[in-house]
Every structure is written in structure tokens, then in C-alpha cells.
Write an enzyme that holds these catalytic residues in place. Sequence first.
Site, mmCIF file in Angstrom:
data_model
loop_
_atom_site.group_PDB
_atom_site.id
_atom_site.type_symbol
_atom_site.label_atom_id
_atom_site.label_comp_id
_atom_site.label_asym_id
_atom_site.label_seq_id
_atom_site.Cartn_x
_atom_site.Cartn_y
_atom_site.Cartn_z
ATOM 1 N N SER A 61 0.833 -1.211 0.000
ATOM 2 C CA SER A 61 0.000 0.000 0.000
ATOM 3 C C SER A 61 0.862 1.252 0.000
ATOM 4 C CB SER A 61 -0.878 0.036 1.243
ATOM 5 O OG SER A 61 -1.523 -1.194 1.424
HETATM 6 N N1 SAH Z 1 -0.431 -5.042 4.189
HETATM 7 C C1 SAH Z 1 0.390 -5.337 3.017
HETATM 8 C C2 SAH Z 1 -0.328 -5.115 1.703
HETATM 9 C C3 SAH Z 1 -1.355 -6.129 1.503
HETATM 10 S S1 SAH Z 1 -1.890 -6.457 -0.144
HETATM 11 C C4 SAH Z 1 1.701 -4.585 3.056
HETATM 12 O O1 SAH Z 1 1.945 -3.818 3.986
HETATM 13 O O2 SAH Z 1 2.521 -4.807 2.158
HETATM 14 C C5 SAH Z 1 -3.200 -7.546 0.314
HETATM 15 C C6 SAH Z 1 -2.752 -8.906 0.780
HETATM 16 O O3 SAH Z 1 -3.914 -9.588 1.222
HETATM 17 C C7 SAH Z 1 -2.130 -9.752 -0.322
HETATM 18 O O4 SAH Z 1 -0.844 -10.133 0.012
HETATM 19 C C8 SAH Z 1 -3.086 -10.952 -0.421
HETATM 20 O O5 SAH Z 1 -2.420 -12.183 -0.671
HETATM 21 C C9 SAH Z 1 -3.722 -10.956 0.957
HETATM 22 N N2 SAH Z 1 -5.001 -11.658 1.031
HETATM 23 C C10 SAH Z 1 -6.038 -11.624 0.165
HETATM 24 N N3 SAH Z 1 -7.019 -12.436 0.597
HETATM 25 C C11 SAH Z 1 -6.594 -12.996 1.767
HETATM 26 C C12 SAH Z 1 -7.157 -13.931 2.680
HETATM 27 N N4 SAH Z 1 -8.358 -14.472 2.522
HETATM 28 N N5 SAH Z 1 -6.419 -14.271 3.763
HETATM 29 C C13 SAH Z 1 -5.185 -13.764 3.968
HETATM 30 N N6 SAH Z 1 -4.605 -12.883 3.129
HETATM 31 C C14 SAH Z 1 -5.300 -12.503 2.041
#
Ligand code: SAH
Length: 214
Positions: A61
Site C-alpha cells: 500500500s
Molecule cells: N499489508 C500489506 C499489503 C497487503 S496487499 C503490506 O503492507 O505490504 C493484500 C494482501 O492480502 C495480499 O498479500 C493478499 O495475498 C492478501 N489476502 C487476500 N485475501 C486474503 C485472505 N483471505 N487471507 C489472507 N490474506 C489474504
Amino acid sequence: MSRSAEHVMQVLYALRSAGVTDPRVLSAMERIDRGRFVRGHFAARAHEDVPLPIPCGQTISQPSVVGLMTQALDIQPRDKVLEIGTGSGYQAAILSLLARRVYTVDRFRSLVSQAREVFQSLGLHNITAFAADGSHGLPDQAPFDRILVTAAAEDPPGPLLAQLRVGGIMVLPVGQSDTVQTLLRVTRTGDKGFDYDELRPVRFVPLVEGIGPE
Ligand code: SAH
């Protein structure tokens, strides 16, 4: 931790412009260098206030959104925090400087293991990262004082609402659209009571059910 003047100035400028004023959040974000969480081609742009690609087709993000979400959580030093969507680990690292303990889960095992390496190299020992489907939360560790979801769902997932302590706060993007969602703050006011505040439009990758292929 790297504290290059360039990194600190760029991040602080973006945060101020976005309305992040909580001194604890500003100080945590000064201390965590986003450059440690972006690899390869895009590493050169790590200090810009933009989302960037990370492996597995996901994104880290933008710092101003990380700052606003962290500020909206109003984390207290004794808090136990759950993050859904570890991704690069950047957001979890910031949470770890503000909370007592952070649990973070991602559906991609490879993202979790890379994030763990960075946490270790930064000496952040109060983060536990798991590969799991975060839409079920982490029942074994519940209840949580704070929950942050960094992937977008249509509605707040029921298991996450159930795992929020009374008095606790959850921040998450919700909406039916793939392109823009609403950042929501949910405060649990009682056993069955929840208050909802819409904070601003945001854009996140979707919350996908089930564990990932990598
Ligand atoms: N917080 C992160 C950015 C997250 S991007 C940072 O600081 O870099 C969103 C993330 O959510 C992705 O890595 C994706 O794999 C994860 N995601 C999506 N659906 C999910 C689920 N059901 N359970 C766990 N993670 C999930």
C-alpha cells in the site's frame, strides 16, 4: 533500521499532506524504511507515495494510506492486533512498534516467509506471521483489541467481527467494486453492538477465500 534523510522526509511529507497527525504513528513510520519491503525493479521507487507491485500479483500500500489506517486504529501499547493481508510486511512492521503483539496472516506462503525474514532482520520480535485464509480470522488467538484488513471484502467478514474484543476497533476496505472501496472503521460497542464510520475512498486488492498456490 535505515534512517536515510531522504526516506524520512518523503514519508513525512506524504503523511502530513494526507492528514496523518498522530505523533506515535508518525514516529513509527519514520523508523520503518519502506525500502526494506520492496524488491527488484520497483525498489528505486520505494519512497514514493504510491502503491507498488510485490510478488504473487499483490501490492504494497501507499505510505499515506498505511498512515491513515494505522491512525484510525488508535492502537494502545498493550494491544494485541490482527492484520489480514501480510503482503510485504510493511504495515505489520509499523503496527509492531505501536502494539504489544501483532499477528499477521496472508494466503500466500511465499509472502509470509519473505516478510518473516525482513521482520527478523529488523529485530521486530513481537510479530507472528502465518499462512492462512484470513477471512476466518485467528480463532485460537481471539479476541483482538484491534483488527486491520488490508484486502477488500464486500462486507466486514463475520468471523472477524466476532473476534473483535468489546471496545475494540477494526479498520477495513469494503465495497462491491474492484476499483474503489470505502475505508470503514468498525467499533465494537457491546456483545452485539457495532458502530460504523466511513473514512474515505481507497483502492485495495480483493480478499480472496482459501489458501494461495505459492
Ligand atoms: N499489508 C500489506 C499489503 C497487503 S496487499 C503490506 O503492507 O505490504 C493484500 C494482501 O492480502 C495480499 O498479500 C493478499 O495475498 C492478501 N489476502 C487476500 N485475501 C486474503 C485472505 N483471505 N487471507 C489472507 N490474506 C489474504
